[in-house]
Design a protein around this motif. Structure first.
Motif, short mmCIF file in Angstrom:
data_model
loop_
_atom_site.label_atom_id
_atom_site.label_comp_id
_atom_site.label_asym_id
_atom_site.label_seq_id
_atom_site.Cartn_x
_atom_site.Cartn_y
_atom_site.Cartn_z
N GLY A 27 1.17 -0.94 0.36
CA GLY A 27 -0.01 0.07 0.12
C GLY A 27 1.10 1.23 0.26
O GLY A 27 0.79 2.23 -0.32
N LYS A 28 2.50 1.25 0.71
CA LYS A 28 2.96 2.22 0.56
C LYS A 28 2.65 3.14 -0.84
O LYS A 28 2.68 4.55 -0.98
CB LYS A 28 4.49 2.14 1.64
N ALA A 29 3.45 2.79 -1.56
CA ALA A 29 3.60 3.08 -2.82
C ALA A 29 2.76 3.64 -3.49
O ALA A 29 2.41 4.82 -4.38
CB ALA A 29 4.68 2.35 -3.98
N CYS A 30 1.50 3.40 -3.62
CA CYS A 30 0.09 4.15 -4.27
C CYS A 30 -0.06 4.46 -3.10
O CYS A 30 -0.67 6.08 -4.27
CB CYS A 30 -0.54 2.50 -3.98
N LEU A 31 -0.03 5.31 -1.76
CA LEU A 31 -0.95 6.22 -0.93
C LEU A 31 0.58 7.36 -1.34
O LEU A 31 0.01 8.36 -1.79
CB LEU A 31 -0.50 5.91 0.60
N LEU A 32 1.53 6.65 -1.54
CA LEU A 32 2.82 8.24 -1.47
C LEU A 32 2.58 8.50 -2.63
O LEU A 32 2.66 9.52 -3.21
CB LEU A 32 4.17 7.68 -2.11
N ILE A 92 -10.83 5.43 21.10
CA ILE A 92 -11.01 6.43 20.04
C ILE A 92 -10.01 6.16 18.30
O ILE A 92 -11.17 6.47 17.41
CB ILE A 92 -10.78 7.78 20.23
N SER A 93 -9.12 5.42 18.69
CA SER A 93 -7.96 5.60 17.50
C SER A 93 -8.66 3.83 17.36
O SER A 93 -7.81 3.43 17.65
CB SER A 93 -6.58 6.03 17.79
N PRO A 94 -8.58 3.92 15.94
CA PRO A 94 -8.45 2.80 15.08
C PRO A 94 -7.71 1.77 15.41
O PRO A 94 -6.31 2.41 14.85
CB PRO A 94 -9.61 2.38 13.75
N GLY A 95 -7.24 -0.12 16.25
CA GLY A 95 -6.06 0.19 16.04
C GLY A 95 -5.74 -0.35 14.50
O GLY A 95 -4.36 -0.10 13.85
N TRP A 96 -6.64 -0.29 13.58
CA TRP A 96 -6.55 -1.44 12.15
C TRP A 96 -6.01 0.26 11.76
O TRP A 96 -4.85 -0.20 10.97
CB TRP A 96 -7.52 -1.52 11.57
N LEU A 97 -6.31 1.21 11.50
CA LEU A 97 -5.89 1.91 10.88
C LEU A 97 -4.52 2.62 11.48
O LEU A 97 -3.52 3.01 10.61
CB LEU A 97 -6.79 3.87 10.99
N ASN A 139 -2.35 0.07 12.79
CA ASN A 139 -1.47 -0.61 11.90
C ASN A 139 -1.74 -0.49 10.40
O ASN A 139 0.21 -0.89 9.55
CB ASN A 139 -1.91 -2.44 11.18
N ILE A 140 -1.86 -0.08 9.28
CA ILE A 140 -1.82 0.59 7.87
C ILE A 140 -1.24 1.99 8.08
O ILE A 140 0.22 1.64 7.40
CB ILE A 140 -2.75 0.21 7.49
N ALA A 141 -1.40 2.16 8.80
CA ALA A 141 -0.93 3.77 8.16
C ALA A 141 0.20 3.81 8.79
O ALA A 141 1.63 4.94 8.53
CB ALA A 141 -1.22 5.42 9.04
N ALA A 142 1.01 3.60 9.50
CA ALA A 142 2.18 2.92 10.20
C ALA A 142 3.12 3.26 9.09
O ALA A 142 4.56 4.24 9.10
CB ALA A 142 2.57 2.31 11.33
N PRO A 143 3.70 2.25 8.45
CA PRO A 143 4.72 2.46 7.43
C PRO A 143 4.96 3.12 6.57
O PRO A 143 5.59 3.78 6.32
CB PRO A 143 4.74 0.88 7.61
N VAL A 144 3.58 3.12 6.47
CA VAL A 144 3.15 4.96 5.67
C VAL A 144 3.73 6.03 5.63
O VAL A 144 4.49 6.56 5.28
CB VAL A 144 1.89 5.08 4.86
N LEU A 145 3.88 6.33 7.21
CA LEU A 145 4.54 7.43 7.53
C LEU A 145 5.63 7.78 8.54
O LEU A 145 6.18 8.31 8.76
CB LEU A 145 3.33 7.94 9.45
N ASP A 146 6.40 6.29 8.14
CA ASP A 146 7.61 6.09 8.48
C ASP A 146 7.72 6.30 9.65
O ASP A 146 9.09 6.21 10.48
CB ASP A 146 8.84 7.07 7.48
N ILE A 147 6.71 5.33 10.28
CA ILE A 147 7.42 4.83 11.99
C ILE A 147 8.05 4.05 12.03
O ILE A 147 7.72 2.63 11.23
CB ILE A 147 5.11 4.59 12.68
N PRO A 148 9.39 4.02 12.43
CA PRO A 148 10.18 2.64 12.55
C PRO A 148 9.39 1.00 13.36
O PRO A 148 8.85 1.79 13.87
CB PRO A 148 10.79 3.35 13.53
#
Length: 102
Positions: free
Chosen positions: A36-41, A74-79, A81-90
């Motif tokens: 997903g990362k390449a597509c979102l970027l 309030i913050s969904p766990g699935w989001l 999980n998916i957003a962390a690599p896109v945002l470059d969280i180690p």
């Protein structure tokens, strides 16, 4: 989680839930990183790059932010999980905060 506590007892159930939740979240992290990362970027590059810069500047507070994001419903766990690599969280910050936060 409640069933694990009922089947295995409090401490074994807690350890299993934390471990298995962390494994599942890590799998989602790697799937998002791979597919997903390449597509979102490509589509949202400017917006994501500004978020990536703010995460890089957060330093040591990133771990605690991720832990609190896991604790509060309030913050969904699935989001996360998916957003962390896109945002470059180690990955290791993600892994540790997921284990502690669950």
């Amino acid at each position: 989680n409640i069933a694990a506590g009922a089947l295995f007892g409090l401490w074994w159930g807690l350890a299993l839930c934390c471990l298995l939740t962390t494994i599942g979240a890590s799998a989602a992290y790697f799937l998002s990183d791979t597919f997903g990362k390449a597509c979102l970027l490509h589509y949202f590059g400017e917006r994501i790059s500004s978020l990536q810069q703010s995460i890089k500047s957060s330093g040591r507070t990133l771990f605690w932010f991720l832990v609190f994001a896991r604790i509060f419903p309030i913050s969904p766990g699935w989001l996360l999980n998916i957003a962390a690599p896109v945002l470059d969280i180690p990955f290791y910050s993600f892994l540790a905060s997921t284990f502690v936060g669950t």
